[in-house]
Design a protein around this motif. Structure first.
Motif, mmCIF file in Angstrom:
data_model
loop_
_atom_site.group_PDB
_atom_site.id
_atom_site.type_symbol
_atom_site.label_atom_id
_atom_site.label_comp_id
_atom_site.label_asym_id
_atom_site.label_seq_id
_atom_site.Cartn_x
_atom_site.Cartn_y
_atom_site.Cartn_z
ATOM 1 N N PHE A 32 0.845 -1.185 0.000
ATOM 2 C CA PHE A 32 0.000 0.000 0.000
ATOM 3 C C PHE A 32 0.882 1.238 0.000
ATOM 4 C CE2 PHE A 32 0.909 -0.732 4.415
ATOM 5 C CZ PHE A 32 0.944 0.511 5.003
ATOM 6 N N SER A 33 0.264 2.353 -0.316
ATOM 7 C CA SER A 33 0.972 3.634 -0.356
ATOM 8 C C SER A 33 0.426 4.553 0.715
ATOM 9 C CB SER A 33 0.765 4.322 -1.708
ATOM 10 O OG SER A 33 1.264 3.523 -2.737
ATOM 11 N N TYR A 34 1.315 5.375 1.234
ATOM 12 C CA TYR A 34 0.897 6.465 2.108
ATOM 13 C C TYR A 34 1.846 7.612 1.806
ATOM 14 C CZ TYR A 34 -0.290 9.387 6.004
ATOM 15 O OH TYR A 34 -0.695 10.452 6.759
ATOM 16 N N GLY A 35 1.262 8.760 1.522
ATOM 17 C CA GLY A 35 2.096 9.879 1.084
ATOM 18 C C GLY A 35 2.760 9.482 -0.219
ATOM 19 N N ASN A 36 4.052 9.662 -0.297
ATOM 20 C CA ASN A 36 4.773 9.278 -1.513
ATOM 21 C C ASN A 36 5.598 8.010 -1.283
ATOM 22 O OD1 ASN A 36 6.685 10.319 0.190
ATOM 23 N ND2 ASN A 36 7.654 11.646 -1.331
ATOM 24 N N ARG A 37 5.239 7.210 -0.297
ATOM 25 C CA ARG A 37 6.001 6.017 0.053
ATOM 26 C C ARG A 37 5.174 4.754 -0.165
ATOM 27 N NH1 ARG A 37 10.481 7.512 2.003
ATOM 28 N NH2 ARG A 37 10.731 9.462 3.092
ATOM 29 N N MET B 171 -2.774 0.587 13.864
ATOM 30 C CA MET B 171 -1.423 0.523 14.417
ATOM 31 C C MET B 171 -0.391 0.897 13.348
ATOM 32 S SD MET B 171 0.631 -2.703 16.037
ATOM 33 C CE MET B 171 -0.221 -2.687 17.600
ATOM 34 N N VAL B 172 -0.550 0.324 12.165
ATOM 35 C CA VAL B 172 0.384 0.600 11.067
ATOM 36 C C VAL B 172 0.345 2.077 10.705
ATOM 37 C CG1 VAL B 172 0.803 0.187 8.607
ATOM 38 C CG2 VAL B 172 0.362 -1.745 10.136
ATOM 39 N N MET B 173 -0.859 2.627 10.532
ATOM 40 C CA MET B 173 -0.962 4.028 10.128
ATOM 41 C C MET B 173 -0.465 4.947 11.240
ATOM 42 S SD MET B 173 -1.734 3.797 7.060
ATOM 43 C CE MET B 173 -1.818 5.530 6.716
ATOM 44 N N ILE C 124 3.297 4.917 10.912
ATOM 45 C CA ILE C 124 3.722 5.612 9.689
ATOM 46 C C ILE C 124 3.579 7.119 9.868
ATOM 47 C CG2 ILE C 124 3.119 6.052 7.277
ATOM 48 C CD1 ILE C 124 2.484 3.029 7.081
ATOM 49 N N LYS C 125 2.424 7.546 10.377
ATOM 50 C CA LYS C 125 2.212 8.986 10.576
ATOM 51 C C LYS C 125 3.145 9.545 11.641
ATOM 52 C CE LYS C 125 -2.562 8.988 9.046
ATOM 53 N NZ LYS C 125 -3.971 9.137 9.443
ATOM 54 N N GLY C 126 3.607 8.681 12.555
ATOM 55 C CA GLY C 126 4.528 9.104 13.592
ATOM 56 C C GLY C 126 5.966 9.195 13.134
ATOM 57 N N GLY C 127 6.227 8.827 11.880
ATOM 58 C CA GLY C 127 7.576 8.998 11.362
ATOM 59 C C GLY C 127 8.252 7.748 10.862
ATOM 60 N N SER D 109 16.367 10.446 16.610
ATOM 61 C CA SER D 109 16.623 9.222 17.355
ATOM 62 C C SER D 109 15.315 8.508 17.689
ATOM 63 C CB SER D 109 17.442 9.506 18.610
ATOM 64 O OG SER D 109 16.742 10.408 19.441
ATOM 65 N N ALA D 110 14.242 9.257 17.905
ATOM 66 C CA ALA D 110 12.937 8.620 18.164
ATOM 67 C C ALA D 110 12.464 7.882 16.914
ATOM 68 C CB ALA D 110 11.905 9.671 18.571
ATOM 69 N N ASN D 111 12.628 8.482 15.730
ATOM 70 C CA ASN D 111 12.250 7.821 14.486
ATOM 71 C C ASN D 111 13.083 6.577 14.248
ATOM 72 O OD1 ASN D 111 10.178 9.508 13.805
ATOM 73 N ND2 ASN D 111 11.462 10.881 12.601
ATOM 74 N N LYS D 112 14.357 6.640 14.578
ATOM 75 C CA LYS D 112 15.229 5.491 14.381
ATOM 76 C C LYS D 112 14.746 4.311 15.209
ATOM 77 C CE LYS D 112 18.942 3.695 12.599
ATOM 78 N NZ LYS D 112 18.893 3.299 11.224
#
Length: 194
Positions: free
Chosen positions: A113-118, A161-163, A166-169, A188-191
């Motif tokens: 699936f796609s979200y944004g440009n990913r 959960m997935v979205m 994803i929206k969280g980074g 570092s949080a995204n990592k």
């Protein structure tokens, strides 16, 4: 258009005298025929019962205390079990909720699936839990795969959960330069999410 009713799903029949609760699976439609003898014909025997009268289209059903039969035109309504709507597999439902598609990937099903440009993919990993990653990162760096902790049977909460992740980074950190001081703490949080 026609209203197709599975006769084996009929639970009750409304006749002029009221509702008749029937033995499950006993409602039948056929040509109504009358004869003077028992309608049971032993296998391999010739028809011993000459038909005396044909009544046209008819119905028959069994109640606890016997059989009821009559002309089809006397049936006012039927009550039947609603057909079970197939929601498909967890993958089918997940694809619908994420507006993606079910694909075969790595010898097993996955949802792309796609979200944004990913582009992302979701699958059931070797431990039997849902996992997701950016498309193409499934077998690469395990830090780029998010393991949800939900079993394969628990897919209803998976889209949110997935979205949420994803929206969280999720999936964005590898696109940023390592030394961006303005992003220090969120980097570092995204990592960790990856």
């Amino acid at each position: 258009m026609s209203l197709r009713i599975n006769t084996s799903a009929v639970r009750a029949v409304l006749l002029a005298d009221g509702w008749h609760v029937i033995v499950p699976g006993s409602f039948r439609l056929d040509v109504l025929e009358f004869s003077q003898h028992d309608p049971v014909v032993p296998a391999g025997s010739a028809e011993p019962n000459p038909i005396r009268s044909t009544g046209g289209d008819g119905f028959e059903f069994e109640e606890e205390d016997g059989m009821v039969a009559g002309p089809l035109s006397s049936v006012l309504a039927v009550s039947y079990a609603a057909p079970v709507k197939s929601l498909g597999s967890g993958f089918d439902q997940l694809a619908q909720l994420l507006q993606g598609e079910v694909v075969q990937a790595g010898g097993a099903q996955a949802v792309h699936f796609s979200y944004g440009n990913r582009q992302f993919e979701v699958w059931v990993d070797d431990s039997g839990q849902w996992a997701f990653s950016l498309l193409g990162h499934r077998s690469g760096d395990r830090e780029l795969v998010s393991h949800t902790g939900l079993s394969a049977a628990e897919f209803r909460d998976l889209p949110s959960m997935v979205m949420g992740e994803i929206k969280g980074g999720f999936g964005r950190a590898q696109d940023r330069p390592e030394s961006d001081p303005a992003e220090g703490e969120s980097r570092s949080a995204n990592k960790r999410l990856e």
